[in-house]
Design a protein around this motif. Structure first.
Motif, short mmCIF file in Angstrom:
data_model
loop_
_atom_site.label_atom_id
_atom_site.label_comp_id
_atom_site.label_asym_id
_atom_site.label_seq_id
_atom_site.Cartn_x
_atom_site.Cartn_y
_atom_site.Cartn_z
N ASP A 235 0.87 -1.18 0.00
CA ASP A 235 0.00 0.00 0.00
C ASP A 235 0.90 1.22 0.00
O ASP A 235 1.55 1.53 1.00
N ASN B 164 -6.44 4.38 -6.26
CA ASN B 164 -7.19 4.00 -5.05
C ASN B 164 -8.67 4.21 -5.31
O ASN B 164 -9.09 4.45 -6.44
N THR C 102 -4.53 2.62 -0.83
CA THR C 102 -5.85 2.89 -0.25
C THR C 102 -6.04 4.37 0.08
O THR C 102 -7.15 4.85 0.11
N CYS D 65 -5.89 5.44 2.86
CA CYS D 65 -6.68 5.39 4.09
C CYS D 65 -6.20 6.44 5.10
O CYS D 65 -5.02 6.82 5.07
N GLU E 238 -12.24 5.30 0.53
CA GLU E 238 -12.87 3.99 0.45
C GLU E 238 -13.70 3.91 -0.84
O GLU E 238 -14.13 4.94 -1.38
N ASN F 4 -11.47 4.09 6.05
CA ASN F 4 -10.79 3.13 5.19
C ASN F 4 -9.55 2.55 5.90
O ASN F 4 -8.99 3.18 6.79
N THR G 195 -8.26 -3.11 2.55
CA THR G 195 -9.21 -2.96 1.44
C THR G 195 -8.52 -2.74 0.10
O THR G 195 -9.19 -2.57 -0.92
N ILE G 196 -7.20 -2.76 0.08
CA ILE G 196 -6.48 -2.66 -1.18
C ILE G 196 -6.87 -3.78 -2.13
O ILE G 196 -6.80 -3.65 -3.36
#
Length: 313
Positions: free
Chosen positions: A20, A207, A232, A234, A238, A274, A278-279
């Motif tokens: 990430d 992303n 992401t 993050c 998201e 996020n 979730t990548i």
């Protein structure tokens, strides 16, 4: 049959490795603080463990200014699979103004003192969507100034660009001989923006914010696989149900129930915050749009990132 297919799917997913490139893990949301109010205990360790459990083997913690860069390095020292970037985000470049040379030297010394943790200069660049925080001329001046960090350290660039691709590219062209390359992260620009960035030899980071509209998906589709990185960004970016890319998501993560921050409990994720794990969803969207095998594409993105930011590992 369902159980066996589930095991097979998990085995296939475990093969995939991710880096990430944009994880804002210094954000106070991961300590349980939101807009100045404490809502729950810190769950950063759980966030990192969820990432590890889902194939994220390295995370680049972004430094948005001098203080955030210090915090990113502290996290990288605490967790061996975390690394840091050092730089000043375009919307924060007013921090240079009081004593530009001191601010620059402090960034440079921070890098020199933490060579094992720092893998890129950034997050820096231009953001013309948010000039209310920092005017264009200030952004451009200190974007160029931070390119001195790249030349002094030999580190690649982790770039931010919003509605400013032409100026960003013009500045990079001007200083091209001094730079080692890098990535324009969280890309959401036009096909023309994409092509001008690729022409310079830079990579493009994708992303959830890069996959909101059908136009975004069309532009992303034509990024060559050997110039693609995943992230992401993050706790932001998201993939939401309203996004054009959402329909391609396969991983829903039912093992991590999502709760409102006020009702959070251990083992759950915070709704709309996020996280690096979730990548996988980003990969699934990109692979579906490109009509590529996800495993092969994941390997390509991993290798791209290794080559730029971790060439000796």
């Amino acid at each position: 049959m369902h159980f066996r297919s589930s095991l097979l799917r998990r085995a296939q997913q475990s093969i995939m490795k991710f880096i990430d490139i944009g994880a804002n893990l210094t954000d106070l949301m991961y300590t349980g603080e939101y807009n100045g109010s404490k809502r729950h205990d810190s769950d950063l360790k759980d966030v990192i463990n969820r990432a590890r459990d889902n194939g994220v083997v390295k995370m680049m913690v972004t430094g948005g200014n001098l203080e955030e860069s210090k915090k990113a390095i502290e996290l990288a020292k605490e967790y061996p699979d975390l690394y840091a970037t050092v730089g000043c985000h375009p919307t924060r470049c007013n921090e240079f103004i009081e004593d530009p040379e001191k601010y620059y030297q402090d960034l440079l010394q921070l890098i020199y003192d933490n060579k094992e943790q720092v893998v890129a200069i950034g997050e820096f660049g231009l953001d013309y969507d948010r000039t209310k925080f920092c005017e264009k001329d200030v952004q451009m001046k200190y974007f160029e100034k931070q390119l001195d960090l790249c030349e002094a350290t030999g580190l690649p660039l982790f770039l931010h660009c919003r509605a400013a691709a032409q100026d960003l590219v013009d500045i990079l062209v001007k200083h091209r001989s001094r730079l080692r390359g890098g990535v324009v992260h969280s890309f959401d620009g036009s096909a023309e923006d994409r092509d001008s960035i690729l022409k310079l030899g830079f990579y493009i980071g994708i992303n959830g914010c890069s996959l909101k509209t059908e136009e975004n998906l069309a532009v992303m589709k034509d990024i060559p696989n050997d110039k693609l990185m995943l992230e992401t960004d993050c706790p932001w970016c998201e993939v939401r149900p309203s996004h054009a890319g959402h329909k391609f998501i396969k991983s829903k993560f039912p093992e991590y129930p999502a709760l409102d921050k006020k009702k959070w409990k251990e083992g759950c994720v915070v709704k709309s915050r996020n996280e690096p794990h979730t990548i996988k969803q980003v990969l699934e969207i990109v692979a579906a749009v490109k009509e590529e095998d996800p495993e092969t594409l994941a390997e390509s993105c991993y290798n791209n990132t290794q080559a730029v930011f971790f060439p000796e590992s």
